[in-house]
Write a protein that holds these residues in place. Structure first.
Motif, PDB file in Angstrom:
ATOM      1  N   ILE A  44      -6.484   1.869   0.951  1.00  0.00           N
ATOM      2  CA  ILE A  44      -5.924   1.014  -0.189  1.00  0.00           C
ATOM      3  C   ILE A  44      -6.448  -0.311   0.020  1.00  0.00           C
ATOM      4  O   ILE A  44      -5.759  -0.782   1.232  1.00  0.00           O
ATOM      5  CB  ILE A  44      -4.505   1.249  -0.473  1.00  0.00           C
ATOM      6  CG1 ILE A  44      -4.067   2.791  -0.480  1.00  0.00           C
ATOM      7  CG2 ILE A  44      -4.078   0.598  -2.035  1.00  0.00           C
ATOM      8  CD1 ILE A  44      -4.625   3.524  -1.486  1.00  0.00           C
ATOM      9  N   GLN A  45      -6.699  -1.034  -0.937  1.00  0.00           N
ATOM     10  CA  GLN A  45      -7.038  -2.606  -0.798  1.00  0.00           C
ATOM     11  C   GLN A  45      -6.318  -3.274  -2.035  1.00  0.00           C
ATOM     12  O   GLN A  45      -6.873  -3.095  -3.268  1.00  0.00           O
ATOM     13  CB  GLN A  45      -8.514  -2.774  -0.910  1.00  0.00           C
ATOM     14  CG  GLN A  45      -9.282  -2.073   0.257  1.00  0.00           C
ATOM     15  CD  GLN A  45     -11.022  -2.279   0.245  1.00  0.00           C
ATOM     16  OE1 GLN A  45     -11.223  -2.741  -0.786  1.00  0.00           O
ATOM     17  NE2 GLN A  45     -11.610  -1.850   1.069  1.00  0.00           N
TER      18      GLN A  45
ATOM     19  N   VAL B 158      -6.387  -2.236  -7.950  1.00  0.00           N
ATOM     20  CA  VAL B 158      -6.285  -1.716  -6.861  1.00  0.00           C
ATOM     21  C   VAL B 158      -7.501  -0.940  -6.544  1.00  0.00           C
ATOM     22  O   VAL B 158      -8.033  -0.198  -7.424  1.00  0.00           O
ATOM     23  CB  VAL B 158      -5.105  -0.687  -6.776  1.00  0.00           C
ATOM     24  CG1 VAL B 158      -5.080   0.086  -5.466  1.00  0.00           C
ATOM     25  CG2 VAL B 158      -3.742  -1.437  -6.981  1.00  0.00           C
TER      26      VAL B 158
ATOM     27  N   LYS C 205      -3.366   4.015   4.578  1.00  0.00           N
ATOM     28  CA  LYS C 205      -2.838   2.885   4.268  1.00  0.00           C
ATOM     29  C   LYS C 205      -4.239   2.224   4.331  1.00  0.00           C
ATOM     30  O   LYS C 205      -4.294   1.122   3.383  1.00  0.00           O
ATOM     31  CB  LYS C 205      -1.798   2.040   5.096  1.00  0.00           C
ATOM     32  CG  LYS C 205      -1.507   0.736   4.868  1.00  0.00           C
ATOM     33  CD  LYS C 205      -0.482   0.235   5.949  1.00  0.00           C
ATOM     34  CE  LYS C 205      -0.040  -1.133   5.678  1.00  0.00           C
ATOM     35  NZ  LYS C 205       0.997  -1.610   6.510  1.00  0.00           N
TER      36      LYS C 205
ATOM     37  N   GLU D 166       0.621  -1.279  -0.017  1.00  0.00           N
ATOM     38  CA  GLU D 166      -0.038  -0.068  -0.091  1.00  0.00           C
ATOM     39  C   GLU D 166       0.844   1.243   0.094  1.00  0.00           C
ATOM     40  O   GLU D 166       0.469   2.314  -0.503  1.00  0.00           O
ATOM     41  CB  GLU D 166      -0.972   0.005   1.132  1.00  0.00           C
ATOM     42  CG  GLU D 166      -1.925  -1.128   1.162  1.00  0.00           C
ATOM     43  CD  GLU D 166      -1.319  -2.206   1.864  1.00  0.00           C
ATOM     44  OE1 GLU D 166      -0.381  -2.606   2.202  1.00  0.00           O
ATOM     45  OE2 GLU D 166      -2.378  -3.199   1.861  1.00  0.00           O
TER      46      GLU D 166
END
Length: 154
Positions: free
Chosen positions: A120-121, A133, A117, A100
């Motif tokens: 974001i996956q 993403v 952070k 991330e």
């Protein structure tokens, strides 16, 4: 003597009423339960004006927040793909993995948007290919961007 009085709700956990809403209730219920427990207060002209002012401020803040969210969403949607260069080894495997932090740094570098952070996956990326993403801007707004891992050797 009136049987009902006007009160202003102080918190959101009173039935289905919202904070700052004016409600008519029986005098005994108001003076024996609601007012002593801090759930409500008597509705005077100044109190009503006071809560109205705070609700107007909250609406303006919510409106400004939604405008800012739309701007960020628009700027993130303009990113067609994220390209990250990584050193490769055998079998198209990269040294380390894409995290991330790498994506956050790329987005900040090229679009000057700061993400955390947890927004974001990504899946575990340890080879050279194209991945997706997911960036969660708000709780219900998610943007999907292509992530291209490009190899290089030194």
């Amino acid at each position: 003597m009136k049987k009902k009085v006007q009160i202003i709700i102080k918190n959101n956990n009173f039935k289905k009423e919202h904070k700052g809403q004016v409600v008519s209730v029986f005098r005994g219920y108001a003076f024996n339960y609601l007012i002593p427990n801090g759930i409500a207060s008597l509705a005077t002209k100044n109190q009503i004006k006071h809560y109205q002012m705070f609700s107007d401020i909250a609406k303006k803040e919510e409106e400004a927040s939604s405008i800012a969210t739309r701007k960020i969403n628009h700027r993130v949607e303009q990113i067609s793909k994220i390209t990250i260069y990584k050193k490769i080894g055998d079998n198209k495997l990269i040294f380390g993995s894409v995290r991330e932090k790498d994506i956050i740094n790329w987005i900040y570098k090229y679009s000057n948007i700061k993400f955390e952070k947890k927004q974001i996956q990504i899946n575990n990326i340890d080879n050279v290919n194209v991945n997706l993403v997911k960036i969660q801007i708000k709780q219900n707004i998610v943007v999907t961007i292509k992530l291209c891992i490009i190899p290089y050797n030194t």
